[in-house]
Design an enzyme around this catalytic site. Structure first.
Site, PDB file in Angstrom:
ATOM      1  N   SER A 121     -20.860 -22.567  21.474  1.00  0.00           N
ATOM      2  CA  SER A 121     -19.782 -22.030  22.292  1.00  0.00           C
ATOM      3  C   SER A 121     -19.638 -22.893  23.531  1.00  0.00           C
ATOM      4  CB  SER A 121     -20.106 -20.576  22.670  1.00  0.00           C
ATOM      5  OG  SER A 121     -19.043 -19.969  23.370  1.00  0.00           O
ATOM      6  N   LYS A 122     -18.574 -22.714  24.282  1.00  0.00           N
ATOM      7  CA  LYS A 122     -18.418 -23.416  25.558  1.00  0.00           C
ATOM      8  C   LYS A 122     -17.365 -22.695  26.381  1.00  0.00           C
ATOM      9  CE  LYS A 122     -20.236 -27.008  27.631  1.00  0.00           C
ATOM     10  NZ  LYS A 122     -21.645 -27.442  27.538  1.00  0.00           N
ATOM     11  N   GLY A 123     -17.473 -22.829  27.684  1.00  0.00           N
ATOM     12  CA  GLY A 123     -16.498 -22.208  28.569  1.00  0.00           C
ATOM     13  C   GLY A 123     -16.097 -23.159  29.669  1.00  0.00           C
TER      14      GLY A 123
END
Length: 480
Positions: free
Chosen positions: A110-112
């Site tokens: 995931s990444k934000g």
């Protein structure tokens, strides 16, 4: 950042990741359906929220992308930068999937990102913005100890993680595992010893492992050990600073160049990393630092003659416009995606060995995994066994000294040996031990493919092959 290369048919960061993925899966026997399932990003949530600041409402745009849920929770940092956009976040999420698989951290990718320049806001304003962003993600389970666990990235650190964790706990007051909703927290807020240094320490352990293999050293046209190797570091942020500090302070490497946003410093005799760091903190850049040659065009120093180049800042800094001029025989990607796919082709053809980002900067997620486990177990590492270890070691030392006295041998143990042997492992020692073991095992899994297959000629392809195979095996085990 130099953007001139974008006119040279340079693939974007997202395209670079896809090109490298395609290069690897072409060498694998995956069904088209499974290949597509691993490639695609499962979901990206875009949020636009307003915060009242300085007498007006300011609207911010943020992202949280989930690439693969073959294992949960999914894991990946949150970056605060004005350049954040959806393609970048999705490419970083894909890298996280492969990175976690490679180092056997049981997470999906995931990444934000939040499109913001943190330097434009005061601390209390940043806290309001961060908490509101966290609120938007938490209420959609995009921050959750069992589903999605962020960490620091570019522009964020312990402070922001503490705010996010507190915001989660305010919204989930009965979740006993609430502290595990995010990693990279300060030690007094559920963090773990060694997390801040983890990515830089992982870069050091990667290089140490590389230099344990004569065949690999020879492939890069180098010889000997890390001692005396000339190193250029691009970006003296958290990762670059710790990598440079450990390599120069513990392994005898010589930091001959440091590149920052306002230029670069060069000194063949070696730069004092701590002094440069202190200067940057005080003055906001490297300009004016004594005892070094200052170059206003920092990017030019990427092309200087050195043994090891460590790009530790932005993606795409080594690209089609400068790849032919890079002289370093060994590049270790401390940043995510610093070498574009086009530059990668050029450098490989010239015999340059690249230790890929997917492996080289995985120290951060590895120690994040240890922090997550610590939060779920509600006990710090070493608490149960440390004194038992010391007591057992003391028994052995006492017996050896008694035997020496009884038999009149007349020898005694050096104080340093006794002190070091008797000291049981605390949390920091255990974290470093676990990280070292992880980086060694992951490197060996890559080099087995690199040297064991005639159709694999570089470590990046080997890394993708190892990680994609593990992700595929997870999907098959789930019945997909």
């Amino acid at each position: 950042m130099d953007t001139s290369h974008q006119t040279l048919n340079e693939p974007s960061f997202r395209e670079s990741v896809d090109i490298m993925f395609n290069r690897a899966v072409a060498l694998m026997d995956l069904s088209p359906g499974l290949e597509e399932k691993i490639r695609v990003c499962n979901a990206t949530y875009t949020v636009r929220f307003g915060v009242r600041l300085r007498g007006a409402i300011h609207t911010f745009t943020g992202y949280r992308s989930v690439h693969s849920e073959h294992m949960e929770p999914v894991k990946g940092g949150i970056r605060f930068a004005p350049t954040v956009h959806q393609d970048e976040v999705e490419a970083l999420a894909a890298l996280m999937t492969y990175k976690c698989a490679l180092v056997e951290a049981p997470f999906g990718g995931s990444k934000g990102g939040l499109c913001i320049d943190p330097r434009e806001w005061d601390e209390h304003e940043l806290e309001q913005i961060t908490r509101r962003f966290a609120y938007e993600l938490v209420k959609r389970d995009l921050i959750n100890p069992a589903q999605n666990v962020p960490a620091p990235d570019m522009g964020t650190g312990e402070r922001e993680m503490a705010w996010i964790a507190d915001q989660y706990k305010r919204m989930n007051t009965t979740d006993i595992n609430g502290a595990a909703c995010v990693t990279g927290k300060p030690p007094n807020a559920g963090g773990i010893a060694g997390r801040v240094e983890a990515t830089g320490r992982g870069v050091q352990y990667s290089l140490r492992e590389f230099f344990r293999h004569p065949e690999d050293i020879k492939a890069a046209g180098l010889s000997g050990s890390l001692d005396g190797k000339r190193v250029v570091v691009q970006g003296l942020g958290n990762v670059g600073y710790h990598a440079a500090k450990f390599l120069s302070g513990e392994d005898g490497a010589v930091i001959t160049g440091i590149i920052e946003r306002d230029g670069a410093l060069h000194n063949e005799a070696g730069l004092d990393v701590e002094a440069v760091r202190a200067w940057i903190v005080k003055h906001g850049g490297v300009a004016g630092f004594p005892d070094a040659n200052h170059h206003t065009d920092g990017a030019a120093l990427l092309e200087v003659d050195c043994d090891i180049l460590i790009p530790a800042a932005l993606e795409g800094v080594i690209n089609l416009s400068n790849a032919n001029n890079i002289k370093a025989p060994l590049i270790i990607e401390a940043a995510n995606g610093p070498v574009t796919a086009g530059a990668d082709d050029i450098l490989r053809e010239r015999g340059c060995v690249i230790i890929p980002d997917m492996y080289a900067n995985a120290g951060g997620v590895t120690v994040s995994y240890f922090e997550w486990v610590k939060n779920l177990s509600h006990i710090r590492f070493g608490r149960m066994q440390r004194r038992a270890e010391e007591a057992r070691h003391q028994l052995l030392v006492d017996e050896l000294e008694r035997l020496s006295g009884d038999k009149g041998l007349g020898w005694t143990m050096s104080p340093d040996f006794k002190r070091n042997y008797l000291r049981g492992a605390g949390e920091l020692e255990l974290v470093r031990s676990g990280l070292d073991d992880t980086m060694r095992a992951a490197y060996q899994s890559m080099r087995e493919v690199w040297h064991g297959r005639d159709d694999v000629h570089d470590l990046r392809t080997a890394a993708y092959l190892v990680s994609i195979d593990k992700v595929a095996s997870s999907y098959r085990a789930k019945g997909l």
